[in-house]
Design a protein around this motif. Structure first.
Motif, PDB file in Angstrom:
ATOM      1  N   GLU A  58       2.358  -0.796   4.037  1.00 21.28           N
ATOM      2  CA  GLU A  58       2.180  -2.133   4.578  1.00 21.28           C
ATOM      3  C   GLU A  58       1.618  -3.036   3.497  1.00 21.28           C
ATOM      4  OE1 GLU A  58       0.244  -2.423   8.330  1.00 21.28           O
ATOM      5  OE2 GLU A  58       1.312  -0.700   9.142  1.00 21.28           O
ATOM      6  N   CYS A  86       0.281   3.560   3.410  1.00 20.48           N
ATOM      7  CA  CYS A  86       0.804   3.171   4.725  1.00 20.48           C
ATOM      8  C   CYS A  86       2.080   2.324   4.630  1.00 20.48           C
ATOM      9  CB  CYS A  86      -0.264   2.398   5.494  1.00 20.48           C
ATOM     10  SG  CYS A  86      -0.684   0.796   4.770  1.00 20.48           S
ATOM     11  N   GLU A 125     -10.862   3.638   4.439  1.00 19.51           N
ATOM     12  CA  GLU A 125     -11.475   3.248   5.717  1.00 19.51           C
ATOM     13  C   GLU A 125     -10.716   2.102   6.387  1.00 19.51           C
ATOM     14  OE1 GLU A 125     -13.301   3.102   2.721  1.00 19.51           O
ATOM     15  OE2 GLU A 125     -13.808   5.207   2.984  1.00 19.51           O
ATOM     16  N   GLU A 126      -9.999   1.292   5.593  1.00 18.31           N
ATOM     17  CA  GLU A 126      -9.297   0.126   6.126  1.00 18.31           C
ATOM     18  C   GLU A 126      -7.797   0.354   6.286  1.00 18.31           C
ATOM     19  OE1 GLU A 126     -10.136  -3.119   3.492  1.00 18.31           O
ATOM     20  OE2 GLU A 126     -12.288  -2.725   3.525  1.00 18.31           O
ATOM     21  N   CYS A 127      -7.293   1.462   5.816  1.00 16.45           N
ATOM     22  CA  CYS A 127      -5.853   1.696   5.805  1.00 16.45           C
ATOM     23  C   CYS A 127      -5.336   2.039   7.201  1.00 16.45           C
ATOM     24  CB  CYS A 127      -5.513   2.827   4.838  1.00 16.45           C
ATOM     25  SG  CYS A 127      -3.736   2.992   4.563  1.00 16.45           S
ATOM     26  N   PRO A 128      -4.249   1.380   7.642  1.00 15.56           N
ATOM     27  CA  PRO A 128      -3.657   1.717   8.939  1.00 15.56           C
ATOM     28  C   PRO A 128      -3.200   3.170   9.028  1.00 15.56           C
ATOM     29  CG  PRO A 128      -2.804  -0.388   8.169  1.00 15.56           C
ATOM     30  CD  PRO A 128      -3.614   0.202   7.046  1.00 15.56           C
ATOM     31  N   ALA A 129      -2.920   3.806   7.906  1.00 21.15           N
ATOM     32  CA  ALA A 129      -2.479   5.199   7.917  1.00 21.15           C
ATOM     33  C   ALA A 129      -3.630   6.162   8.197  1.00 21.15           C
ATOM     34  CB  ALA A 129      -1.820   5.555   6.591  1.00 21.15           C
ATOM     35  N   ARG A 130      -4.843   5.662   8.221  1.00 23.51           N
ATOM     36  CA  ARG A 130      -5.995   6.546   8.452  1.00 23.51           C
ATOM     37  C   ARG A 130      -5.874   7.269   9.792  1.00 23.51           C
ATOM     38  NH1 ARG A 130     -12.429   5.190   8.869  1.00 23.51           N
ATOM     39  NH2 ARG A 130     -13.033   7.358   9.061  1.00 23.51           N
ATOM     40  N   GLU A 131      -5.360   6.583  10.804  1.00 22.02           N
ATOM     41  CA  GLU A 131      -5.192   7.209  12.120  1.00 22.02           C
ATOM     42  C   GLU A 131      -4.292   8.438  12.022  1.00 22.02           C
ATOM     43  OE1 GLU A 131      -3.804   4.334  14.953  1.00 22.02           O
ATOM     44  OE2 GLU A 131      -5.341   2.883  14.354  1.00 22.02           O
ATOM     45  N   HIS A 146      -4.829   0.536   0.184  1.00 22.96           N
ATOM     46  CA  HIS A 146      -5.998   0.011   0.881  1.00 22.96           C
ATOM     47  C   HIS A 146      -7.158   0.973   0.662  1.00 22.96           C
ATOM     48  CE1 HIS A 146      -2.889  -1.735   3.734  1.00 22.96           C
ATOM     49  NE2 HIS A 146      -3.679  -2.777   3.567  1.00 22.96           N
ATOM     50  N   CYS A 202       0.864  -1.183   0.000  1.00 26.19           N
ATOM     51  CA  CYS A 202       0.000   0.000   0.000  1.00 26.19           C
ATOM     52  C   CYS A 202       0.900   1.233   0.000  1.00 26.19           C
ATOM     53  CB  CYS A 202      -0.909  -0.005   1.232  1.00 26.19           C
ATOM     54  SG  CYS A 202      -1.856   1.517   1.468  1.00 26.19           S
ATOM     55  N   MET A 254      -0.734  -5.476   1.481  1.00 25.93           N
ATOM     56  CA  MET A 254      -2.180  -5.563   1.317  1.00 25.93           C
ATOM     57  C   MET A 254      -2.506  -6.672   0.326  1.00 25.93           C
ATOM     58  SD  MET A 254      -2.989  -2.262  -1.115  1.00 25.93           S
ATOM     59  CE  MET A 254      -4.347  -2.893  -2.063  1.00 25.93           C
TER      60      MET A 254
END
Length: 160
Positions: free
Chosen positions: A59, A57, A120-126, A117, A54, A61
């Motif tokens: 990571e 992020c 909504e599912e991406c770890p980078a969203r945070e 990703h 991805c 996928m």
């Protein structure tokens, strides 16, 4: 003729360079023939689960790829331009056609330019949420006008 089977991803060298992991198999179902117009063709489907990185992020996928193909074989770009019907032209550079290259080309064409990703599912969203919250807080704080100092230098009589 119908050809169905599985091929290991590790045999696809060009595709492997775009993957984070080349384990797994490609499911292939192809039908070869000659249509009523005399055009040799191949139709069918290719299914595979690919491991990509991805770009948001960084990571790994999983990306399922399911592609349908309908190719008409031609010998030149002139024949390709003249082709009508339900097929995309595929210019045959040498006989026999390397089926592995054809399959690999179709998978490469179905890959996104920038794999990511869903947001909504991406770890980078945070991180995006935190940055947006910080920007919001900064905008709420009233900032001092950078030209405020210059206001004191103004003369009431405009330099006369």
């Amino acid at each position: 003729r119908v050809l169905e089977g599985r091929v290991a991803l590790r045999h696809m060298k060009r595709l492997a360079s775009a993957l984070s992991n080349s384990e797994g198999e490609i499911e292939i179902s192809l039908e070869f023939g000659i249509d009523n117009m005399g055009v040799p063709f191949v139709t069918g489907s290719i299914q595979v689960n690919l491991s990509l990185i991805c770009q948001r992020c960084l990571e790994e996928m999983n990306m399922p790829v399911e592609t349908e193909l309908a190719l008409g074989f031609v010998r030149s770009s002139v024949e390709a331009e003249a082709m009508i019907g339900p097929y995309e032209p595929y210019i045959v550079e040498s006989v026999p056609v390397d089926l592995m290259d054809l399959i690999e080309d179709e998978i490469l064409l179905s890959l996104p330019q920038i794999p990511m990703h869903p947001f909504e599912e991406c770890p980078a969203r945070e991180l995006y949420d935190q940055a947006a919250e910080q920007d919001e807080q900064e905008n709420e704080v009233s900032r001092e006008n950078p030209f405020h100092v210059l206001a004191g230098l103004k003369t009431p009589n405009k330099g006369k």
